[in-house]
Design an enzyme around this catalytic site. Structure first.
Site, mmCIF file in Angstrom:
data_model
loop_
_atom_site.group_PDB
_atom_site.id
_atom_site.type_symbol
_atom_site.label_atom_id
_atom_site.label_comp_id
_atom_site.label_asym_id
_atom_site.label_seq_id
_atom_site.Cartn_x
_atom_site.Cartn_y
_atom_site.Cartn_z
ATOM 1 N N ARG A 205 0.874 -1.182 0.000
ATOM 2 C CA ARG A 205 0.000 0.000 0.000
ATOM 3 C C ARG A 205 0.902 1.220 0.000
ATOM 4 O O ARG A 205 2.119 1.109 0.120
ATOM 5 C CB ARG A 205 -1.042 -0.029 1.135
ATOM 6 C CG ARG A 205 -0.687 -0.700 2.395
ATOM 7 C CD ARG A 205 0.451 -0.068 3.150
ATOM 8 N NE ARG A 205 0.247 1.360 3.342
ATOM 9 C CZ ARG A 205 1.200 2.242 3.587
ATOM 10 N NH1 ARG A 205 2.480 1.874 3.674
ATOM 11 N NH2 ARG A 205 0.931 3.510 3.742
ATOM 12 N N GLY A 206 0.271 2.403 -0.125
ATOM 13 C CA GLY A 206 1.071 3.618 -0.281
ATOM 14 C C GLY A 206 1.201 3.895 -1.765
ATOM 15 O O GLY A 206 1.598 3.015 -2.544
ATOM 16 N N ALA A 207 0.873 5.141 -2.150
ATOM 17 C CA ALA A 207 0.694 5.436 -3.576
ATOM 18 C C ALA A 207 1.902 5.067 -4.459
ATOM 19 O O ALA A 207 1.755 4.315 -5.440
ATOM 20 C CB ALA A 207 0.306 6.897 -3.744
ATOM 21 N N ARG B 106 -7.318 -0.270 -6.909
ATOM 22 C CA ARG B 106 -7.619 0.795 -5.929
ATOM 23 C C ARG B 106 -7.790 2.104 -6.709
ATOM 24 O O ARG B 106 -7.016 2.373 -7.615
ATOM 25 C CB ARG B 106 -6.497 0.937 -4.884
ATOM 26 C CG ARG B 106 -6.445 -0.243 -3.913
ATOM 27 C CD ARG B 106 -5.522 0.027 -2.734
ATOM 28 N NE ARG B 106 -6.147 0.898 -1.744
ATOM 29 C CZ ARG B 106 -5.495 1.397 -0.684
ATOM 30 N NH1 ARG B 106 -4.212 1.102 -0.496
ATOM 31 N NH2 ARG B 106 -6.111 2.172 0.179
ATOM 32 N N GLN C 250 -1.855 2.250 9.986
ATOM 33 C CA GLN C 250 -0.574 2.309 9.263
ATOM 34 C C GLN C 250 0.500 3.023 10.086
ATOM 35 O O GLN C 250 1.683 2.716 9.970
ATOM 36 C CB GLN C 250 -0.753 3.052 7.923
ATOM 37 C CG GLN C 250 -1.539 2.296 6.870
ATOM 38 C CD GLN C 250 -3.000 2.664 6.873
ATOM 39 O OE1 GLN C 250 -3.567 3.032 7.908
ATOM 40 N NE2 GLN C 250 -3.651 2.563 5.732
ATOM 41 N N ASP D 36 -1.857 10.709 -1.943
ATOM 42 C CA ASP D 36 -2.240 9.705 -2.951
ATOM 43 C C ASP D 36 -2.547 10.337 -4.301
ATOM 44 O O ASP D 36 -2.453 9.679 -5.330
ATOM 45 C CB ASP D 36 -3.440 8.906 -2.466
ATOM 46 C CG ASP D 36 -2.990 7.923 -1.406
ATOM 47 O OD1 ASP D 36 -2.793 8.347 -0.257
ATOM 48 O OD2 ASP D 36 -2.770 6.751 -1.755
ATOM 49 N N ASN E 22 -5.246 12.524 0.751
ATOM 50 C CA ASN E 22 -4.361 11.644 1.539
ATOM 51 C C ASN E 22 -5.218 10.891 2.552
ATOM 52 O O ASN E 22 -6.442 11.089 2.620
ATOM 53 C CB ASN E 22 -3.255 12.460 2.223
ATOM 54 C CG ASN E 22 -2.169 11.568 2.809
ATOM 55 O OD1 ASN E 22 -1.713 10.632 2.144
ATOM 56 N ND2 ASN E 22 -1.776 11.799 4.042
ATOM 57 N N LYS E 23 -4.563 10.047 3.319
ATOM 58 C CA LYS E 23 -5.259 9.177 4.275
ATOM 59 C C LYS E 23 -6.265 9.946 5.126
ATOM 60 O O LYS E 23 -5.970 11.056 5.578
ATOM 61 C CB LYS E 23 -4.194 8.494 5.148
ATOM 62 C CG LYS E 23 -4.713 7.554 6.200
ATOM 63 C CD LYS E 23 -5.641 6.487 5.636
ATOM 64 C CE LYS E 23 -5.041 5.658 4.519
ATOM 65 N NZ LYS E 23 -6.036 4.866 3.770
HETATM 66 O O1 MRU Z 1 -4.470 3.173 2.296
HETATM 67 P P1 MRU Z 1 -2.997 3.359 2.159
HETATM 68 O O2 MRU Z 1 -2.207 2.779 3.294
HETATM 69 O O3 MRU Z 1 -2.500 2.931 0.796
HETATM 70 O O4 MRU Z 1 -2.809 4.933 2.234
HETATM 71 C C1 MRU Z 1 -1.524 5.463 2.108
HETATM 72 C C2 MRU Z 1 -1.469 6.920 2.322
HETATM 73 O O5 MRU Z 1 -2.469 7.575 2.522
HETATM 74 C C3 MRU Z 1 -0.129 7.581 2.199
HETATM 75 O O6 MRU Z 1 -0.060 8.711 3.014
HETATM 76 C C4 MRU Z 1 0.073 8.013 0.736
HETATM 77 O O7 MRU Z 1 -0.105 6.942 -0.130
HETATM 78 C C5 MRU Z 1 1.397 8.595 0.522
HETATM 79 S S1 MRU Z 1 2.606 7.329 0.441
HETATM 80 C C6 MRU Z 1 4.136 7.957 0.149
#
Ligand code: MRU
Length: 357
Positions: free
Chosen positions: A58-60, A100, A207, A248, A258-259
């Site tokens: 996970r993470g963009a 996603r 996370q 993201d 973002n999250k």
């Molecule tokens: O749902 P996730 O864990 O994929 O969400 C990730 C985030 O929101 C991160 O902050 C974002 O992807 C930036 S990662 C460098």
């Protein structure tokens, strides 16, 4: 699809959640952290798409690197016949694109691989397959380099003795390696700034508690875990002097997805007069989306809210809302830190300039 458990591959000194391993995509299973380090391998797009949806990775930026490698791995078993190859390759792209919706790096990476196929359409399929591998590795390597550059630019912006709040995990685990928000923190530490980090636990998926705390402790960076609802009190007491998060997807006007919970932190930062920085590579900026409200926001399964570690913490069948991301308007963001420089204040003009460098 094939998935098998492997020993952790030997890395040099960069922690990366995604590796190219003997023609397969190896993913550090982030669902198992911090308790266990388990690597899974995949050799087709369907398997990789499921891994992305199920949060193995996970993470963009990490999702983007993984998708590019998934297409490269899957291509190896596709037919030699050019037309049949392209049909299967397009289907693989569509499968990955449906995994996603919010992280634009996924679509960016798929487009990068589509471009290779479009440009090499008339070449033998064997050379096309190897070009897809080369391109996936380029995307991964360049993502790590971008994060390191973000770290250098970001380190200059942080206070002399940063006491940084971060949200979710925008670290090595969320990228090819090094991290975006945590890249800025690593950059500050490498620049000699005495840095301490507050990590929001980041309900509901945790996370921050599971991943950010683990990866910063692994690097001996001073980290203190807090529950999300403690941030306001610590800001009021002056214990936090800046906030740094990842993204993201960033719209062309500087609005930041973002999250979930990020927007609330930006409001708090404004109230307490503390800078609010967003760190992200250019591949996270989607200028085709002109404003934040047009960014698609993923809704995830209610069980991620009603259960923690398998335990039910809410009445069965309670109604749940679970948008996994929120949008912070550009006017609450002090600066967007990228690998080519900083957009400050974030707005269409400063963002367009980043793409001219
Ligand atoms: O749902 P996730 O864990 O994929 O969400 C990730 C985030 O929101 C991160 O902050 C974002 O992807 C930036 S990662 C460098």
């Amino acid at each position: 699809m094939s998935t098998s458990k492997t020993q952790a591959p030997q890395l040099n000194d960069v922690l990366s959640p995604v590796l190219w391993l003997d023609g397969t995509v190896a993913l550090l299973d982030q669902r198992k952290l911090p308790g266990r380090e388990v690597w899974l391998t995949y050799n087709d797009a369907q398997g990789v798409a499921t891994a992305i949806r199920d949060m193995v990775v996970r993470g963009a930026p990490a999702i983007g690197c993984t998708a590019a490698m998934g297409l490269a791995a899957g291509a190896q078993s596709m037919p030699e016949d050019a037309q049949a190859f392209i049909k299967q390759f397009d289907a693989a792209c569509d499968i990955l694109a449906a995994s996603r919706p919010t992280a634009v790096n996924l679509f960016w990476a798929i487009d990068q691989q589509r471009e290779v196929v479009a440009q090499m359409r008339n070449q033998p399929t064997a050379s096309l397959k190897s070009a897809l591998v080369d391109n996936a590795l380029r995307i991964w390597r360049e993502d790590i380099a971008a994060c390191q550059a973000i770290g250098r630019f970001g380190a200059e912006l942080l206070p002399k003795a940063p006491r940084v709040l971060t949200h979710c995990n925008a670290g090595a685990l969320a990228t090819g390696g090094y991290g975006t928000a945590l890249g800025v923190i690593r950059g500050a530490v490498e620049a000699g700034k005495p840095t301490c980090v507050y990590a929001d636990e980041t309900r509901p998926y945790l996370q921050g508690a599971r991943l950010t705390a683990w990866e910063l402790m692994r690097d001996n960076i001073d980290v203190t875990l807090i529950c999300d609802n403690m941030a306001a009190a610590l800001l009021a007491k002056g214990e936090i002097n800046c906030i740094v998060v990842g993204s993201d997807r960033i719209a062309g006007n500087g609005d930041v997805a973002n999250k979930i919970g990020t927007y609330g932190l930006a409001v708090l930062a404004k109230h307490h007069n503390v800078p609010f920085y967003v760190a992200a590579p250019l591949s996270t900026i989607d200028r085709q989306v002109t404003r934040g409200e047009d960014i698609p926001i993923e809704e995830r399964p209610a069980e991620e809210v009603t259960r923690i570690g398998g335990y039910e913490i809410a009445p069965r069948d309670v109604k749940v809302r679970y948008p996994a991301f929120d949008v912070t308007p550009a006017n609450l963001v002090t600066a967007i830190i990228t690998e080519v420089g900083v957009a400050q204040p974030p707005q269409k003009e400063t963002i367009d300039k980043l793409f001219e460098r």
